[in-house]
Design an enzyme around this catalytic site. Structure first.
Site, PDB file in Angstrom:
ATOM      1  N   SER A  85     -86.866  73.675  21.137  1.00 58.46           N
ATOM      2  CA  SER A  85     -85.778  73.108  21.940  1.00 58.46           C
ATOM      3  C   SER A  85     -85.138  71.888  21.270  1.00 58.46           C
ATOM      4  CB  SER A  85     -86.331  72.701  23.310  1.00 58.46           C
ATOM      5  OG  SER A  85     -85.415  71.864  23.972  1.00 58.46           O
ATOM      6  N   ASN A  86     -83.833  71.965  21.104  1.00 54.15           N
ATOM      7  CA  ASN A  86     -83.078  70.810  20.590  1.00 54.15           C
ATOM      8  C   ASN A  86     -82.950  69.751  21.678  1.00 54.15           C
ATOM      9  OD1 ASN A  86     -82.260  72.071  18.001  1.00 54.15           O
ATOM     10  ND2 ASN A  86     -81.288  73.524  19.400  1.00 54.15           N
TER      11      ASN A  86
END
Ligand SMILES: Cc1ncc(COP(=O)(O)O)c(C=O)c1O
Length: 325
Positions: free
Chosen positions: A76-77
């Site tokens: 996840s960014n």
């Protein structure tokens, strides 16, 4: 009517540049392509979540919270940028990540650890259950948690992209650009919802097309519409109606979320080699693959101007090293 904006912590590197993609446009033929560089928003390698976090952290600090909790996929960014925002303000950070811990902590996962976040894995349990547990633990340790939803996609987070549209409109005017389409990767919907509300608030006349990364079109469209309405109401924009302005394309879901196929690989390689710009394997690689396919199928005419809004994600490239070349 102008939105009534909530408090903001202005740590993003803004405005992000708009650049011409001359060599890619020439290679593909057809419309004139441009890119807005939200991969360069500055927070621990940047990305779209930085704009959302300017408002979410301001809200957390106003409520005297001292620990951010959020959730996402292992790469996840959003989680990486939340961890960076927490570090920036001296807050604690707990990340609830889907599935099991991998053998190799690379890409965003490496950065999460470097940024000092605590990682929790859901295994096969529902995310909300683990989030509730972590929240209780944080409280029991005497801290005040602030829970940020998946992708930072609530009305506060989406506000970041309402304001981004104002920034873009100033650039369009200064650069004498008149975009027919803005193309973005869309997933939890906050970016698209913010842009849609901003488009109305700041009189953008073109269309905004969300290329779905993981959801069926109807699901994403419904979500973006609901969040757009809620965000407009949160910002006091009376009489806001969504009519036909939420456009979603789900033709490019490929083998599913996070699975990079030939189309994403081609898009990443093309943009790297023709423009010196890096896309990511999960979001922008997929959205660009969609844009390339639409151009090849003659969806756009020669004189049209298209803005590809780069939403970041490049640290995940390293987690896909074996599949990229
Ligand atoms: C690089 C990147 N692009 C696009 C998106 C999609 O943004 P949203 O969740 O606001 O739809 C994400 C979400 O995680 C992302 O990390």
């Amino acid at each position: 009517m102008k939105p009534k904006l909530p408090n903001r912590e202005p740590f993003a590197h803004l405005p992000t540049r708009i650049e011409r993609l001359s060599r890619l446009s020439q290679h593909l033929g057809g419309p004139k392509l441009f890119i807005k560089r939200d991969d360069q928003t500055g927070l621990a390698l940047g990305g779209n979540k930085t704009r959302k976090l300017e408002y979410l952290t301001a809200d957390a600090l106003a409520q005297k919270c001292d620990h951010l909790i959020t959730t996402g996929a292992p790469q996840s960014n959003h989680c990486r940028q939340t961890a960076a925002a927490a570090a920036h303000f001296g807050l604690g950070c707990s990340l609830v990540l889907r599935g099991e811990a991998p053998a190799n902590f690379t890409g965003n996962l490496l950065l999460d650890q470097l940024l000092g976040a605590r990682l929790y894995w859901t295994g096969d349990r529902p995310e909300f259950e683990v989030i509730n547990e972590v929240t209780s633990q944080v409280r029991n340790m005497g801290h005040k948690p602030y829970i940020i939803p998946l992708g930072g996609s609530n009305v506060i987070g989406a506000t970041g992209y309402v304001v981004a549209m104002e920034e873009a409109m100033v650039q369009f005017n200064n650069m004498d650009l008149n975009f027919d389409f803005i193309i973005i990767a869309s997933s939890s919907g906050g970016t698209q919802a913010g842009l849609v509300v901003g488009a109305k608030a700041y009189s953008y006349q073109g269309r905004i097309l969300g290329i779905s990364v993981d959801h069926k079109g109807e699901v994403l469209k419904t979500r973006v519409e609901a969040l757009s309405l809620a965000t407009a109401s949160y910002l006091g924009l009376e009489g806001f109606s969504i009519e036909d302005i939420v456009e979603v394309n789900d033709d490019y879901l490929g083998e599913g979320y996070g699975i990079m196929g030939d189309a994403e690989r081609e898009a990443i390689q093309l943009v790297s080699r023709l423009e010196g710009i890096l896309l990511d394997p999960v979001y922008t690689g997929r959205a660009m693959a969609g844009l390339i396919d639409l151009i090849r199928h003659g969806k756009f005419s020669e004189g049209q101007q298209i803005l590809f809004w780069h939403t970041g994600g490049t640290p995940a490239l390293f987690a896909y090293a074996d599949e990229l070349i």
